[in-house]
Write a protein that holds these residues in place. Structure first.
Motif, PDB file in Angstrom:
ATOM      1  N   THR A  18     -32.170 -17.172  23.599  1.00  0.00           N
ATOM      2  CA  THR A  18     -31.242 -17.818  22.682  1.00  0.00           C
ATOM      3  C   THR A  18     -30.101 -18.406  23.484  1.00  0.00           C
ATOM      4  N   LEU A  19     -29.815 -19.660  23.238  1.00  0.00           N
ATOM      5  CA  LEU A  19     -28.723 -20.366  23.896  1.00  0.00           C
ATOM      6  C   LEU A  19     -27.706 -20.774  22.843  1.00  0.00           C
ATOM      7  N   THR A  20     -26.445 -20.816  23.228  1.00  0.00           N
ATOM      8  CA  THR A  20     -25.420 -21.347  22.340  1.00  0.00           C
ATOM      9  C   THR A  20     -25.039 -22.720  22.862  1.00  0.00           C
ATOM     10  N   LEU A  21     -25.247 -23.733  22.031  1.00  0.00           N
ATOM     11  CA  LEU A  21     -24.990 -25.110  22.430  1.00  0.00           C
ATOM     12  C   LEU A  21     -23.756 -25.649  21.727  1.00  0.00           C
ATOM     13  N   PRO A  22     -22.886 -26.344  22.472  1.00  0.00           N
ATOM     14  CA  PRO A  22     -21.763 -26.994  21.801  1.00  0.00           C
ATOM     15  C   PRO A  22     -22.269 -28.193  21.016  1.00  0.00           C
ATOM     16  N   VAL A  23     -21.617 -28.476  19.909  1.00  0.00           N
ATOM     17  CA  VAL A  23     -22.017 -29.610  19.075  1.00  0.00           C
ATOM     18  C   VAL A  23     -21.250 -30.839  19.512  1.00  0.00           C
ATOM     19  N   ARG A  24     -21.948 -31.925  19.684  1.00  0.00           N
ATOM     20  CA  ARG A  24     -21.332 -33.208  20.002  1.00  0.00           C
ATOM     21  C   ARG A  24     -21.469 -34.078  18.758  1.00  0.00           C
ATOM     22  N   GLY A  25     -20.406 -34.706  18.362  1.00  0.00           N
ATOM     23  CA  GLY A  25     -20.428 -35.515  17.153  1.00  0.00           C
ATOM     24  C   GLY A  25     -19.748 -34.772  16.016  1.00  0.00           C
ATOM     25  N   ALA A  26     -19.514 -35.455  14.943  1.00  0.00           N
ATOM     26  CA  ALA A  26     -18.843 -34.851  13.798  1.00  0.00           C
ATOM     27  C   ALA A  26     -19.763 -33.859  13.111  1.00  0.00           C
ATOM     28  N   VAL A  27     -19.165 -32.811  12.593  1.00  0.00           N
ATOM     29  CA  VAL A  27     -19.899 -31.777  11.868  1.00  0.00           C
ATOM     30  C   VAL A  27     -19.305 -31.704  10.469  1.00  0.00           C
ATOM     31  N   GLU A  28     -20.166 -31.590   9.475  1.00  0.00           N
ATOM     32  CA  GLU A  28     -19.717 -31.546   8.090  1.00  0.00           C
ATOM     33  C   GLU A  28     -20.543 -30.518   7.336  1.00  0.00           C
ATOM     34  N   ARG A  29     -19.877 -29.720   6.516  1.00  0.00           N
ATOM     35  CA  ARG A  29     -20.553 -28.773   5.638  1.00  0.00           C
ATOM     36  C   ARG A  29     -20.007 -28.976   4.235  1.00  0.00           C
ATOM     37  N   ILE A  30     -20.897 -29.103   3.255  1.00  0.00           N
ATOM     38  CA  ILE A  30     -20.493 -29.324   1.867  1.00  0.00           C
ATOM     39  C   ILE A  30     -21.144 -28.265   0.988  1.00  0.00           C
ATOM     40  N   LEU A  31     -20.346 -27.671   0.115  1.00  0.00           N
ATOM     41  CA  LEU A  31     -20.864 -26.782  -0.927  1.00  0.00           C
ATOM     42  C   LEU A  31     -20.456 -27.360  -2.273  1.00  0.00           C
ATOM     43  N   ASP A  32     -21.393 -27.302  -3.218  1.00  0.00           N
ATOM     44  CA  ASP A  32     -21.173 -27.857  -4.551  1.00  0.00           C
ATOM     45  C   ASP A  32     -21.448 -26.770  -5.584  1.00  0.00           C
TER      46      ASP A  32
END
Length: 189
Positions: A18-32
């Protein structure tokens, strides 16, 4: 973000890491409202009467039983750090001009006030929140202390890209070297 890799050779032998990777680019989470991570407390009415809602419907408190109704959006698996919090709601006459949105983590909470008389169906910025290492954030809309209808629609968390500087790339490369090849310790001791 954790990524699990499983490699299998031609003889059927496999290894998993298991590797932990940094995220490149915008990240968005939506709950409805209606999502499994959203909990309604008290009797909320589902409606599609006014247009502009996110998803299939929005909910409102019926302007009744003030102080007894809330909607909790539970985000989990978030990367620690600063996230921007925004929400959508449906505007109409008799909406609440001061709807509380409380962002709670294991280390504290902050409450933002939203005027639901304006900005129909738009993503309305509420503020920023610090997500701790456990990666859990709860956003709670309440009808406590409100006058007028409180609507609950969608809540969004967003975060800008991590910057990939030359120093970041060097640190990732250096971490792949055997300890003996990394050179002297940076510690002054």
């Amino acid at each position: 973000y954790p990524v699990t890799l499983r490699v299998t050779d031609s003889s059927g032998q496999s290894a998993t890491t298991t590797l932990t990777l940094p995220v490149r680019g915008a990240v968005e989470r939506i709950l409805d409202v209606g999502d499994s991570a959203v909990t309604l407390t008290g009797a909320w009415s589902s409606s599609t009467y006014f247009p502009g809602y996110y998803g299939s419907a929005y909910h409102h408190d019926g302007d009744t039983l003030k102080g007894s109704k809330s909607v909790t959006y539970t985000f989990s698996g978030l990367a620690s750090g600063t996230w921007s919090l925004s929400a959508t709601w449906i505007t109409a006459a008799l909406r609440s001009a001061a709807t509380p949105y409380r962002a709670e983590t294991s280390v504290g909470s902050v409450t933002y006030s939203a005027n639901q008389l304006t900005s129909n169906g738009s993503w309305n910025p509420l503020g920023s929140v610090e997500v701790p290492a456990d990666g859990i954030l709860r956003v709670i809309i309440s009808n406590t202390g409100t006058t007028g209808y409180v609507t609950a629609d969608a809540v969004r968390l967003s975060r800008t890209a991590l910057q990939d500087t030359p120093a970041d790339r060097f640190a990732r490369w250096a971490a792949t070297l055997p300890a003996a090849d990394r050179g002297p310790s940076a510690s002054p001791l």
